[in-house]
Design a protein around this motif. Structure first.
Motif, PDB file in Angstrom:
ATOM      1  N   ALA A  47      13.096  11.412 -28.178  1.00  0.00           N
ATOM      2  CA  ALA A  47      12.829  11.039 -26.782  1.00  0.00           C
ATOM      3  C   ALA A  47      11.791  11.975 -26.161  1.00  0.00           C
ATOM      4  CB  ALA A  47      14.125  11.054 -25.985  1.00  0.00           C
ATOM      5  N   ALA A  48      11.917  13.277 -26.435  1.00  0.00           N
ATOM      6  CA  ALA A  48      10.961  14.245 -25.893  1.00  0.00           C
ATOM      7  C   ALA A  48       9.567  14.001 -26.464  1.00  0.00           C
ATOM      8  CB  ALA A  48      11.428  15.664 -26.215  1.00  0.00           C
ATOM      9  N   ALA A  49       9.488  13.727 -27.762  1.00  0.00           N
ATOM     10  CA  ALA A  49       8.194  13.478 -28.391  1.00  0.00           C
ATOM     11  C   ALA A  49       7.537  12.222 -27.833  1.00  0.00           C
ATOM     12  CB  ALA A  49       8.370  13.359 -29.904  1.00  0.00           C
ATOM     13  N   LYS A  50       8.330  11.204 -27.566  1.00  0.00           N
ATOM     14  CA  LYS A  50       7.771   9.974 -26.994  1.00  0.00           C
ATOM     15  C   LYS A  50       7.199  10.217 -25.603  1.00  0.00           C
ATOM     16  CE  LYS A  50      10.517   6.503 -29.492  1.00  0.00           C
ATOM     17  NZ  LYS A  50      11.569   5.456 -29.380  1.00  0.00           N
ATOM     18  N   GLN A  51       7.914  10.988 -24.775  1.00  0.00           N
ATOM     19  CA  GLN A  51       7.407  11.302 -23.439  1.00  0.00           C
ATOM     20  C   GLN A  51       6.119  12.109 -23.529  1.00  0.00           C
ATOM     21  OE1 GLN A  51       8.743  10.561 -20.074  1.00  0.00           O
ATOM     22  NE2 GLN A  51       9.412   8.927 -21.455  1.00  0.00           N
ATOM     23  N   ALA A  52       6.084  13.084 -24.439  1.00  0.00           N
ATOM     24  CA  ALA A  52       4.877  13.889 -24.603  1.00  0.00           C
ATOM     25  C   ALA A  52       3.719  13.039 -25.115  1.00  0.00           C
ATOM     26  CB  ALA A  52       5.156  15.046 -25.560  1.00  0.00           C
ATOM     27  N   THR A  53       4.019  12.061 -25.953  1.00  0.00           N
ATOM     28  CA  THR A  53       2.980  11.165 -26.466  1.00  0.00           C
ATOM     29  C   THR A  53       2.365  10.340 -25.341  1.00  0.00           C
ATOM     30  OG1 THR A  53       4.088  11.014 -28.611  1.00  0.00           O
ATOM     31  CG2 THR A  53       2.512   9.274 -28.077  1.00  0.00           C
ATOM     32  N   ILE A  54       3.211   9.854 -24.440  1.00  0.00           N
ATOM     33  CA  ILE A  54       2.703   9.108 -23.280  1.00  0.00           C
ATOM     34  C   ILE A  54       1.746   9.979 -22.480  1.00  0.00           C
ATOM     35  CG2 ILE A  54       3.362   8.080 -21.069  1.00  0.00           C
ATOM     36  CD1 ILE A  54       5.981   7.183 -22.456  1.00  0.00           C
ATOM     37  N   LEU A  55       2.144  11.230 -22.248  1.00  0.00           N
ATOM     38  CA  LEU A  55       1.291  12.151 -21.495  1.00  0.00           C
ATOM     39  C   LEU A  55      -0.036  12.372 -22.218  1.00  0.00           C
ATOM     40  CD1 LEU A  55       2.049  15.362 -19.615  1.00  0.00           C
ATOM     41  CD2 LEU A  55       0.548  15.546 -21.592  1.00  0.00           C
ATOM     42  N   CYS A  56       0.016  12.629 -23.523  1.00  0.00           N
ATOM     43  CA  CYS A  56      -1.217  12.905 -24.262  1.00  0.00           C
ATOM     44  C   CYS A  56      -2.166  11.715 -24.238  1.00  0.00           C
ATOM     45  CB  CYS A  56      -0.882  13.285 -25.704  1.00  0.00           C
ATOM     46  SG  CYS A  56      -0.078  14.904 -25.866  1.00  0.00           S
ATOM     47  N   LYS A  57      -1.631  10.524 -24.381  1.00  0.00           N
ATOM     48  CA  LYS A  57      -2.474   9.327 -24.319  1.00  0.00           C
ATOM     49  C   LYS A  57      -3.091   9.163 -22.933  1.00  0.00           C
ATOM     50  CE  LYS A  57      -0.361   6.476 -27.925  1.00  0.00           C
ATOM     51  NZ  LYS A  57       0.341   5.197 -28.213  1.00  0.00           N
ATOM     52  N   HIS A  58      -2.303   9.458 -21.901  1.00  0.00           N
ATOM     53  CA  HIS A  58      -2.815   9.360 -20.528  1.00  0.00           C
ATOM     54  C   HIS A  58      -3.978  10.331 -20.318  1.00  0.00           C
ATOM     55  CE1 HIS A  58      -2.962   9.091 -16.165  1.00  0.00           C
ATOM     56  NE2 HIS A  58      -2.799  10.405 -16.097  1.00  0.00           N
ATOM     57  N   VAL A  59      -3.800  11.560 -20.783  1.00  0.00           N
ATOM     58  CA  VAL A  59      -4.862  12.555 -20.640  1.00  0.00           C
ATOM     59  C   VAL A  59      -6.089  12.127 -21.438  1.00  0.00           C
ATOM     60  CG1 VAL A  59      -5.539  14.924 -21.171  1.00  0.00           C
ATOM     61  CG2 VAL A  59      -3.287  14.464 -20.173  1.00  0.00           C
ATOM     62  N   GLN A  60      -5.876  11.654 -22.642  1.00  0.00           N
ATOM     63  CA  GLN A  60      -6.982  11.286 -23.518  1.00  0.00           C
ATOM     64  C   GLN A  60      -7.814  10.136 -22.963  1.00  0.00           C
ATOM     65  OE1 GLN A  60      -5.852  10.189 -27.589  1.00  0.00           O
ATOM     66  NE2 GLN A  60      -7.131  11.853 -28.323  1.00  0.00           N
ATOM     67  N   HIS A  61      -7.152   9.209 -22.282  1.00  0.00           N
ATOM     68  CA  HIS A  61      -7.839   8.002 -21.835  1.00  0.00           C
ATOM     69  C   HIS A  61      -8.197   7.992 -20.347  1.00  0.00           C
ATOM     70  CE1 HIS A  61      -5.576   6.147 -25.442  1.00  0.00           C
ATOM     71  NE2 HIS A  61      -6.826   6.428 -25.791  1.00  0.00           N
ATOM     72  N   PHE A 120      -2.102  18.992 -12.519  1.00  0.00           N
ATOM     73  CA  PHE A 120      -0.991  18.573 -13.361  1.00  0.00           C
ATOM     74  C   PHE A 120      -0.635  17.109 -13.129  1.00  0.00           C
ATOM     75  CE2 PHE A 120      -0.323  23.181 -12.942  1.00  0.00           C
ATOM     76  CZ  PHE A 120      -0.268  23.532 -14.283  1.00  0.00           C
ATOM     77  N   SER A 121      -1.619  16.292 -12.842  1.00  0.00           N
ATOM     78  CA  SER A 121      -1.328  14.898 -12.517  1.00  0.00           C
ATOM     79  C   SER A 121      -0.663  14.168 -13.678  1.00  0.00           C
ATOM     80  CB  SER A 121      -2.614  14.166 -12.112  1.00  0.00           C
ATOM     81  OG  SER A 121      -3.545  14.157 -13.188  1.00  0.00           O
ATOM     82  N   ALA A 122      -1.010  14.544 -14.920  1.00  0.00           N
ATOM     83  CA  ALA A 122      -0.425  13.856 -16.061  1.00  0.00           C
ATOM     84  C   ALA A 122       1.076  14.107 -16.144  1.00  0.00           C
ATOM     85  CB  ALA A 122      -1.103  14.318 -17.349  1.00  0.00           C
ATOM     86  N   LYS A 139      -8.317  20.084 -31.906  1.00  0.00           N
ATOM     87  CA  LYS A 139      -9.697  19.635 -32.136  1.00  0.00           C
ATOM     88  C   LYS A 139      -9.724  18.157 -32.513  1.00  0.00           C
ATOM     89  CE  LYS A 139     -11.679  24.128 -33.323  1.00  0.00           C
ATOM     90  NZ  LYS A 139     -12.362  24.938 -34.354  1.00  0.00           N
ATOM     91  N   GLY A 140      -8.740  17.727 -33.291  1.00  0.00           N
ATOM     92  CA  GLY A 140      -8.635  16.304 -33.599  1.00  0.00           C
ATOM     93  C   GLY A 140      -8.352  15.486 -32.359  1.00  0.00           C
ATOM     94  N   PHE A 141      -7.494  16.004 -31.495  1.00  0.00           N
ATOM     95  CA  PHE A 141      -7.201  15.348 -30.222  1.00  0.00           C
ATOM     96  C   PHE A 141      -8.474  15.200 -29.391  1.00  0.00           C
ATOM     97  CE2 PHE A 141      -6.067  15.895 -25.685  1.00  0.00           C
ATOM     98  CZ  PHE A 141      -5.241  14.787 -25.505  1.00  0.00           C
ATOM     99  N   LEU A 142      -9.274  16.253 -29.344  1.00  0.00           N
ATOM    100  CA  LEU A 142     -10.520  16.213 -28.570  1.00  0.00           C
ATOM    101  C   LEU A 142     -11.521  15.228 -29.164  1.00  0.00           C
ATOM    102  CD1 LEU A 142     -10.909  20.040 -27.863  1.00  0.00           C
ATOM    103  CD2 LEU A 142     -10.603  18.267 -26.126  1.00  0.00           C
ATOM    104  N   ARG A 143     -11.444  15.017 -30.479  1.00  0.00           N
ATOM    105  CA  ARG A 143     -12.351  14.072 -31.146  1.00  0.00           C
ATOM    106  C   ARG A 143     -11.788  12.656 -31.181  1.00  0.00           C
ATOM    107  NH1 ARG A 143     -12.622  18.273 -35.192  1.00  0.00           N
ATOM    108  NH2 ARG A 143     -11.125  17.050 -36.402  1.00  0.00           N
ATOM    109  N   ASN A 144     -10.632  12.438 -30.560  1.00  0.00           N
ATOM    110  CA  ASN A 144      -9.946  11.140 -30.633  1.00  0.00           C
ATOM    111  C   ASN A 144      -9.602  10.774 -32.069  1.00  0.00           C
ATOM    112  OD1 ASN A 144      -9.755  10.200 -27.848  1.00  0.00           O
ATOM    113  ND2 ASN A 144     -11.990  10.147 -27.906  1.00  0.00           N
ATOM    114  N   GLN A 145      -9.206  11.783 -32.846  1.00  0.00           N
ATOM    115  CA  GLN A 145      -8.791  11.567 -34.225  1.00  0.00           C
ATOM    116  C   GLN A 145      -7.332  12.019 -34.382  1.00  0.00           C
ATOM    117  OE1 GLN A 145     -11.899  13.580 -36.471  1.00  0.00           O
ATOM    118  NE2 GLN A 145     -13.303  11.854 -36.239  1.00  0.00           N
ATOM    119  N   GLN A 146      -6.966  12.501 -35.561  1.00  0.00           N
ATOM    120  CA  GLN A 146      -5.561  12.804 -35.825  1.00  0.00           C
ATOM    121  C   GLN A 146      -5.082  14.044 -35.058  1.00  0.00           C
ATOM    122  OE1 GLN A 146      -3.429  10.987 -37.439  1.00  0.00           O
ATOM    123  NE2 GLN A 146      -4.834   9.516 -38.363  1.00  0.00           N
TER     124      GLN A 146
END
Length: 319
Positions: free
Chosen positions: A12-26, A81-83, A121-128
């Motif tokens: 559950a924690a990982a899923k919430q963090a994933t939502i945040l990371c996708k929001h920041v990325q996009h 900290f909007s995300a 670095k992968g996150f910044l490149r929109n990769q793994q």
């Protein structure tokens, strides 16, 4: 069965963090700060850690948390900290900073370790990249969760000691049990960043045991998921000449290690010893990391021993 509840909370924690990371990325202009070790860190790293630490502390208040980040950089410079506030509307900046620092715990008999974004670095490149959470008791990883949003359609890898490894789709929720031995793959998984180990030595060892397919290059502990799911058969991080005494951080390998092991693979250091997570935030009793689908592990260790015996006296002195 033991650790089911812990695994569910980590998922559950990982899923919430994933939502945040996708929001920041996009949704947010991605920029990074530079830490003292010159590695990058983003607001998503901090936000992911805040959310996971808050989640773990609420459900397991007695457990220590050993995480990669601290709020020190954020307290020195203004940020937004909007995300995090999108997921936790009433969160104040001070609360978020304090949640981040819940991850500054110590290694204890039972504790959690996490990397809020492994492979920044992968996150910044929109990769793994991977969000990595692990529960450790008596020096042994009992639960491991990796959220890998860019792995195929996006998935969670989940392992519980003695209960196997599952791959769960982030899109559909479909789950299946994994076995690294079902589809043996003689392909090396290696880091995109050449500073992560000794790539020339690692490729030479892979070739010595019959790996001829071009390597699978990817950031983060997603490489462990690649082995568990049969996309690769071997991953190595061997000390490189410039830093022969380097030791790995526990949050960079704990979740991935159990995911490979519970899928039937093996994870040891370069001398064949099990990884010891009971000492400190670093694997100070282990040199290097070897993760494999299992059947080739002994051959890999033998090749490493042979290669290391051929090092020059100068390199041996550095060891």
């Amino acid at each position: 069965m033991q650790y089911i509840y812990e695994a569910d909370i980590a998922i559950a924690a990982a899923k919430q963090a994933t939502i945040l990371c996708k929001h920041v990325q996009h949704s947010i202009q991605l920029t990074s700060l530079e830490k003292l070790d010159q590695s990058p860190v983003t607001i998503a790293d901090f936000g992911s850690q805040a959310i996971i630490c808050r989640f773990l502390a609420e459900h397991f208040p007695q457990d220590a948390i050993v995480a990669e980040e601290s709020s020190a950089l954020l307290r020195q410079s203004p940020t937004q900290f909007s995300a995090v506030q999108k997921l936790i509307p009433n969160a104040t900046p001070d609360q978020i900073l304090d949640w981040i620092d819940l991850g500054q715990g110590k290694v204890e008999e039972r504790f959690w370790t996490l990397d809020p974004i492994d492979g920044t670095k992968g996150f910044l490149r929109n990769q793994q990249y991977a969000i990595a959470i692990a529960l450790i008791e008596s020096g042994e990883v009992k639960v491991g969760v990796l959220s890998c949003p860019a792995f195929e359609e996006g998935c969670l890898f989940v392992a519980i000691r003695g209960q196997g490894t599952r791959r769960i789709s982030l899109e559909t929720g479909a789950s299946r049990t994994l076995s690294a031995l079902d589809t043996p793959n003689f392909r090396l998984a290696e880091s995109v960043e050449t500073s992560h180990g000794d790539p020339e030595l690692q490729r030479r060892i892979a070739r010595s045991i019959g790996f001829t397919t071009p390597s699978l290059q990817m950031d983060s502990q997603a490489k462990y998921g690649a082995i568990a799911s049969g996309h690769a058969g071997l991953y190595m991080r061997l000390p490189w000449k410039e830093k022969p005494n380097y030791r790995e951080n526990i949050w960079d390998h704990a979740a991935g290690a159990i995911i490979v092991e519970e899928a039937g693979g093996r994870v040891t250091d370069m001398d064949g010893n099990p990884l010891n997570f009971s000492v400190s935030a670093q694997l100070i009793e282990n040199r290097g990391i070897i993760a494999s689908s299992g059947e080739i592990h002994a051959a890999v260790l033998a090749s490493i021993a042979q290669q290391m015996s051929q090092t020059t006296p100068d390199n041996q002195q550095g060891e």
